[in-house]
Design a protein around this motif. Structure first.
Motif: not given
Length: 108
Positions: A49, A78, A86-87, A95, A93, A46, A75, A84
């Protein structure tokens, strides 16, 4: 009498062995943990990101947990957490599971 004692002991060992086998727990690190309808991700994921500066992608559809993102949405993985990605979509945000592109969680 001796045979009955041996048979009873053998039965006890077999029953206790089955009980031990049932209490085995397998832990898989880095995978999301589901508690009820909420997904709990590692705090490091978290934080990572939330700290990344990436452009937001405009998307007209609805971002829904459990639904895949379209291929057009880029995407990013991480670092150090292969489970994981993200984008940022519509300034939010998101995940994502990098293998399936399924939304894991929308971070606010």
């Amino acid at each position: 009498m001796r045979i009955q004692l041996i048979a009873a002991t053998a039965a006890l060992v077999m029953v206790s062995g089955a009980a031990v086998a049932q209490s085995t727990i397998v832990v898989q690190e880095q995978a999301p943990v589901v508690t009820g309808s909420t997904v709990v991700v590692p705090g490091e994921v978290r934080t990572y990101v939330m700290e990344q500066s990436v452009p937001s992608v405009a998307y007209e559809g609805e971002i829904v947990v459990g639904a895949p993102l379209p291929e057009a949405v880029e995407v990013r993985t991480v670092d150090g957490y292969n489970d994981y990605a993200y984008t940022v979509v519509n300034e939010r945000r998101v995940l994502v599971n990098p293998q399936t592109r399924t939304v894991i969680q929308v971070l606010d």
